[in-house]
Design an enzyme around this catalytic site. Structure first.
Site, PDB file in Angstrom:
ATOM      1  N   GLU A   7      50.992  30.315   6.064  1.00 50.97           N
ATOM      2  CA  GLU A   7      50.492  31.437   5.352  1.00 50.97           C
ATOM      3  C   GLU A   7      49.869  31.001   4.252  1.00 50.97           C
ATOM      4  OE1 GLU A   7      53.643  34.138   5.082  1.00 50.97           O
ATOM      5  OE2 GLU A   7      54.009  34.311   7.233  1.00 50.97           O
TER       6      GLU A   7
ATOM      7  N   LYS B 221      51.118  27.355  12.688  1.00 44.18           N
ATOM      8  CA  LYS B 221      50.337  28.402  11.701  1.00 44.18           C
ATOM      9  C   LYS B 221      51.045  28.291  10.434  1.00 44.18           C
ATOM     10  CE  LYS B 221      51.413  33.187  12.056  1.00 44.18           C
ATOM     11  NZ  LYS B 221      52.049  33.362  10.743  1.00 44.18           N
TER      12      LYS B 221
ATOM     13  N   ASP C 231      57.817  33.406  12.727  1.00 45.19           N
ATOM     14  CA  ASP C 231      58.824  33.242  11.839  1.00 45.19           C
ATOM     15  C   ASP C 231      59.670  34.527  11.679  1.00 45.19           C
ATOM     16  OD1 ASP C 231      57.147  34.268  10.224  1.00 45.19           O
ATOM     17  OD2 ASP C 231      57.722  32.979   8.526  1.00 45.19           O
TER      18      ASP C 231
ATOM     19  N   GLU D 282      46.492  39.977   8.311  1.00 45.60           N
ATOM     20  CA  GLU D 282      47.641  40.795   8.611  1.00 45.60           C
ATOM     21  C   GLU D 282      47.522  42.118   7.531  1.00 45.60           C
ATOM     22  OE1 GLU D 282      51.633  39.299   8.941  1.00 45.60           O
ATOM     23  OE2 GLU D 282      52.561  41.270   8.636  1.00 45.60           O
TER      24      GLU D 282
END
Ligand code: KIV
Length: 294
Positions: free
Chosen positions: A120, A118, A49, A187
């Site tokens: 988050e 995926k 994204d 991340e």
């Protein structure tokens, strides 16, 4: 001799991680970036994204819609053969309910040919991951700095620098693993926290600004120097493609303006007799008057 590569599969990803073979993932958002990832022989391609910013010009990943992501993903599919293709569920496309999450994941698979999706964070995303996996679609998790909810995290900054926050990240990662995620992106997490957690996790950890892990992912436009916005400290530039592109277009503009482009070699020929006949047609008296005859 070029060895024909076989398409990447989930069992192969697990095998690579078990054998300590680093997994390479990169983002792609269109046909050219996909063909470049394919030619470079990466293992996984994420239609991230981040495309919201790198190719659509939004100032964060939040505004991008599922429809927009599907356009990008379909273009990537056309350029990809061997890497495993993962579609990033955009903000607002999966949080509301398991049904919404399954529907969005299915759209990536059915309408864009993705092999996995995926999402988050932990929390409610763990339930969504479980539901999507139960519906038959592999899921990759993403913890640490989760850009879709960066404002809740106090902005785009490293996560897991306190024992409390590192514990939260550990809990989220373990929960995502427990519901069946096949890999988890970390991340902007301190390398030492990642190293401690990699020990405890069975699924591969794909790091981005998280130090050495089972694999690495970088944003295509960051690593090639195409994106001219602010890039985080973990980005390593492997090329300065934007500079080259600006130079190329500037040279083109200068040559058009100075009439150095096009030259003879850039033009098509026509048979002189055909040209002569065409000229006779143009020279007709009636053609000149018919131009004003309406
Ligand atoms: O959207 C994206 O590009 C990502 C990577 C940074 C992992 O989520």
């Amino acid at each position: 001799m070029d060895v024909e590569r076989t398409p990447m599969t989930l069992p192969r990803v697990a095998e690579m991680s078990a054998a300590g073979e680093p997994i390479v993932m990169v983002t792609a958002y269109d046909y050219p970036s996909a063909t470049i990832a394919e030619a470079a022989g990466v293992d996984l391609v994420l239609v991230g994204d981040t495309g919201a910013m790198t190719v659509l010009g939004y100032d964060s990943t939040v505004p991008v819609s599922m429809e927009e992501m599907l356009v990008l993903a379909r273009a990537v599919r056309r350029g990809l053969r061997t890497p495993l293709m993962v579609g990033d569920l955009p903000f607002g496309s999966y949080e509301r309910s398991n049904e919404q999450a399954i529907e969005s994941a299915q759209r990536y698979v059915k309408e864009a040919g993705c092999e996995a999706v995926k999402l988050e964070r932990g929390g409610v995303s763990v339930d969504r991951a479980r539901a999507i996996i139960r519906a038959g679609i592999p899921v990759m998790g993403h913890v640490g700095l989760t850009p879709q909810t960066a404002s809740q995290l106090g902005g785009y900054k490293a996560q897991g620098r306190t024992a409390e926050r590192a514990t939260q990240i550990a809990e989220e990662a373990l929960a995502l693993q427990a519901v069946g995620c096949f890999a988890i992106v970390f991340e902007a997490v301190p390398a030492a926290v990642t190293a401690a957690l990699v020990e405890k996790l069975e699924v591969p950890v794909i790091g981005i600004g998280a130090g050495p892990a089972d694999g690495q992912v970088l944003v295509f436009h960051d690593l090639l120097g195409i994106y001219d916005g602010r890039v985080p400290r973990f980005v390593k530039r492997y090329a300065e493609a934007r500079r080259e592109m600006v130079e190329g277009v500037s040279r083109y503009a200068a040559e058009v303006r100075s009439r150095r482009y096009p030259q003879d070699e850039h033009t098509y020929r026509v048979d002189p007799e055909e040209l002569e006949s065409f000229r006779r047609y143009l020279d007709q008296e009636s053609l000149a008057s018919s131009a004003w005859d309406w």
